[in-house]
Design a protein around this motif. Structure first.
Motif, PDB file in Angstrom:
ATOM      1  N   ALA A 165       0.858  -1.183   0.000  1.00 54.97           N
ATOM      2  CA  ALA A 165       0.000   0.000   0.000  1.00 54.97           C
ATOM      3  C   ALA A 165       0.896   1.235   0.000  1.00 54.97           C
ATOM      4  O   ALA A 165       1.753   1.386   0.871  1.00 54.97           O
ATOM      5  CB  ALA A 165      -0.914   0.011   1.222  1.00 54.97           C
ATOM      6  N   MET A 166       0.705   2.110  -1.009  1.00 58.24           N
ATOM      7  CA  MET A 166       1.548   3.289  -1.167  1.00 58.24           C
ATOM      8  C   MET A 166       0.690   4.498  -1.522  1.00 58.24           C
ATOM      9  O   MET A 166      -0.443   4.347  -1.995  1.00 58.24           O
ATOM     10  CB  MET A 166       2.579   3.049  -2.277  1.00 58.24           C
ATOM     11  CG  MET A 166       3.561   1.914  -2.001  1.00 58.24           C
ATOM     12  SD  MET A 166       4.683   2.258  -0.627  1.00 58.24           S
ATOM     13  CE  MET A 166       5.724   3.528  -1.377  1.00 58.24           C
ATOM     14  N   PRO A 167       1.209   5.716  -1.313  1.00 63.32           N
ATOM     15  CA  PRO A 167       0.465   6.909  -1.738  1.00 63.32           C
ATOM     16  C   PRO A 167       0.207   6.887  -3.238  1.00 63.32           C
ATOM     17  O   PRO A 167       0.962   6.285  -4.008  1.00 63.32           O
ATOM     18  CB  PRO A 167       1.407   8.061  -1.357  1.00 63.32           C
ATOM     19  CG  PRO A 167       2.257   7.510  -0.262  1.00 63.32           C
ATOM     20  CD  PRO A 167       2.452   6.064  -0.600  1.00 63.32           C
ATOM     21  N   ALA A 168      -0.856   7.547  -3.648  1.00 63.29           N
ATOM     22  CA  ALA A 168      -1.256   7.557  -5.055  1.00 63.29           C
ATOM     23  C   ALA A 168      -0.212   8.260  -5.916  1.00 63.29           C
ATOM     24  O   ALA A 168       0.265   9.342  -5.586  1.00 63.29           O
ATOM     25  CB  ALA A 168      -2.607   8.246  -5.207  1.00 63.29           C
ATOM     26  N   THR A 169       0.153   7.616  -7.025  1.00 61.83           N
ATOM     27  CA  THR A 169       1.052   8.191  -8.029  1.00 61.83           C
ATOM     28  C   THR A 169       0.505   7.800  -9.395  1.00 61.83           C
ATOM     29  O   THR A 169      -0.534   7.169  -9.503  1.00 61.83           O
ATOM     30  CB  THR A 169       2.482   7.647  -7.882  1.00 61.83           C
ATOM     31  OG1 THR A 169       2.486   6.256  -8.225  1.00 61.83           O
ATOM     32  CG2 THR A 169       3.007   7.824  -6.467  1.00 61.83           C
ATOM     33  N   ALA A 170       1.238   8.150 -10.435  1.00 58.68           N
ATOM     34  CA  ALA A 170       0.846   7.769 -11.796  1.00 58.68           C
ATOM     35  C   ALA A 170       1.587   6.526 -12.257  1.00 58.68           C
ATOM     36  O   ALA A 170       1.597   6.206 -13.440  1.00 58.68           O
ATOM     37  CB  ALA A 170       1.123   8.925 -12.757  1.00 58.68           C
ATOM     38  N   GLY A 196     -10.853 -17.907   1.699  1.00 52.71           N
ATOM     39  CA  GLY A 196     -11.296 -17.282   2.937  1.00 52.71           C
ATOM     40  C   GLY A 196     -10.457 -16.074   3.303  1.00 52.71           C
ATOM     41  O   GLY A 196      -9.286 -15.967   2.945  1.00 52.71           O
ATOM     42  N   GLY A 197     -11.083 -15.137   4.020  1.00 56.60           N
ATOM     43  CA  GLY A 197     -10.405 -13.913   4.409  1.00 56.60           C
ATOM     44  C   GLY A 197     -10.549 -12.837   3.353  1.00 56.60           C
ATOM     45  O   GLY A 197     -10.968 -13.093   2.219  1.00 56.60           O
ATOM     46  N   CYS A 198     -10.199 -11.625   3.738  1.00 57.41           N
ATOM     47  CA  CYS A 198     -10.287 -10.468   2.842  1.00 57.41           C
ATOM     48  C   CYS A 198      -8.940  -9.781   2.741  1.00 57.41           C
ATOM     49  O   CYS A 198      -8.107  -9.857   3.658  1.00 57.41           O
ATOM     50  CB  CYS A 198     -11.328  -9.475   3.355  1.00 57.41           C
ATOM     51  SG  CYS A 198     -13.040 -10.011   3.119  1.00 57.41           S
ATOM     52  N   LEU A 199      -8.733  -9.102   1.635  1.00 55.65           N
ATOM     53  CA  LEU A 199      -7.496  -8.354   1.409  1.00 55.65           C
ATOM     54  C   LEU A 199      -7.482  -7.137   2.324  1.00 55.65           C
ATOM     55  O   LEU A 199      -8.426  -6.347   2.322  1.00 55.65           O
ATOM     56  CB  LEU A 199      -7.424  -7.924  -0.054  1.00 55.65           C
ATOM     57  CG  LEU A 199      -6.090  -7.396  -0.558  1.00 55.65           C
ATOM     58  CD1 LEU A 199      -5.030  -8.493  -0.531  1.00 55.65           C
ATOM     59  CD2 LEU A 199      -6.236  -6.846  -1.969  1.00 55.65           C
ATOM     60  N   VAL A 200      -6.419  -6.978   3.123  1.00 58.76           N
ATOM     61  CA  VAL A 200      -6.345  -5.867   4.062  1.00 58.76           C
ATOM     62  C   VAL A 200      -5.086  -5.031   3.828  1.00 58.76           C
ATOM     63  O   VAL A 200      -4.036  -5.537   3.437  1.00 58.76           O
ATOM     64  CB  VAL A 200      -6.380  -6.348   5.531  1.00 58.76           C
ATOM     65  CG1 VAL A 200      -7.701  -7.023   5.845  1.00 58.76           C
ATOM     66  CG2 VAL A 200      -5.221  -7.275   5.841  1.00 58.76           C
ATOM     67  N   ASP A 201      -5.235  -3.743   4.088  1.00 57.60           N
ATOM     68  CA  ASP A 201      -4.142  -2.772   4.032  1.00 57.60           C
ATOM     69  C   ASP A 201      -3.471  -2.762   5.402  1.00 57.60           C
ATOM     70  O   ASP A 201      -4.130  -2.556   6.418  1.00 57.60           O
ATOM     71  CB  ASP A 201      -4.742  -1.409   3.677  1.00 57.60           C
ATOM     72  CG  ASP A 201      -3.872  -0.242   4.087  1.00 57.60           C
ATOM     73  OD1 ASP A 201      -2.631  -0.375   4.064  1.00 57.60           O
ATOM     74  OD2 ASP A 201      -4.440   0.818   4.444  1.00 57.60           O
ATOM     75  N   ARG A 202      -2.146  -2.961   5.433  1.00 58.48           N
ATOM     76  CA  ARG A 202      -1.431  -2.999   6.711  1.00 58.48           C
ATOM     77  C   ARG A 202      -0.563  -1.768   6.934  1.00 58.48           C
ATOM     78  O   ARG A 202       0.291  -1.758   7.817  1.00 58.48           O
ATOM     79  CB  ARG A 202      -0.586  -4.268   6.797  1.00 58.48           C
ATOM     80  CG  ARG A 202      -1.431  -5.536   6.726  1.00 58.48           C
ATOM     81  CD  ARG A 202      -0.689  -6.747   7.231  1.00 58.48           C
ATOM     82  NE  ARG A 202       0.509  -7.025   6.454  1.00 58.48           N
ATOM     83  CZ  ARG A 202       1.366  -8.006   6.732  1.00 58.48           C
ATOM     84  NH1 ARG A 202       1.143  -8.787   7.763  1.00 58.48           N
ATOM     85  NH2 ARG A 202       2.429  -8.212   5.970  1.00 58.48           N
TER      86      ARG A 202
END
Length: 217
Positions: free
Chosen positions: A79-84, A177-183
């Motif tokens: 997970a990273m800040p938005a870029t192009a 099973g389970g969901c994708l999570v941002d850590r």
């Protein structure tokens, strides 16, 4: 090296992948009589090339590559800040069933150049890019590379984006099973509990039926 050829190829693949879906009942969203008080994974309503942003942090799902257009098998997804950057775009492709494949436009940098590279989850909850493998049935994906979007637009709760707009949010369920999570910033994505606020995502750039609050390409 420019990543534009990879992006053009990904968009062409997206258009071709949607044709079987549009010609069959696989894209139909029949929710008649459904109990929306407890949202369940639903058939894909979103597809195409776009970005996925974590609702709680505002960070984007990002595939790490060796350069602007290539990534190795086993590459991290963080997970990273938005870029192009190209690594922040994802091609969401329907399968013959209700599940989806999340493909990175980054090309394989392995010696055999196998690909495409798709989001993959191990039983231990780790998430990474791996070369796509066929499923046991035609037009099916391997179980560890199959995902389902749970559209929370059908739920009574709404999420307000940082810019104040009311946005469709979703959870991304793994086949096993389970969901994708941002850590958090720079951390690898993983599978976790679906009730965790870090499991909420918003999609931008994807197309599909279902309402004006779903942005289109």
């Amino acid at each position: 090296m420019s990543y534009r050829p990879a992006r053009v190829a990904a968009k062409a693949t997206a258009a071709l992948a949607l044709l079987p879906c549009l010609l069959t009942a696989a894209c139909q969203d029949d929710r008649a009589g459904a109990d929306h008080s407890h949202p369940q994974p639903v058939p894909p309503a979103l597809s195409g090339l776009g970005t996925l942003t974590a609702g709680s942090s505002g960070l984007r799902m990002t595939a790490f590559g060796t350069d602007s257009s290539h990534a190795p098998d086993g590459a991290a997804v963080t997970a990273m800040p938005a870029t192009a950057e190209e690594g922040q775009e994802w091609l969401v492709r329907p399968t013959a069933g209700p599940e989806l494949v999340l493909q990175s436009p980054l090309l394989s940098s392995g010696e055999d150049r196998t690909g495409p590279l798709v989001l993959t989850a191990d039983p231990d909850g780790s998430v990474y890019l791996a070369a796509e493998r066929p499923g046991s049935a035609p037009e099916a994906a391997a179980p560890d590379q199959s995902w389902t979007f749970e559209d929370l637009a059908v739920a009574p709760t709404r999420w307000t984006a940082p810019d104040g707009r009311s946005a469709t949010r979703l959870r991304i369920h793994a086949h096993g099973g389970g969901c994708l999570v941002d850590r958090g910033y720079g951390e690898r994505l993983a599978l976790g509990g679906c009730e965790d606020p870090a499991a909420w995502w918003t999609a931008e750039g994807l197309s599909g039926p279902g309402g004006d609050d779903r942005p289109t390409l």
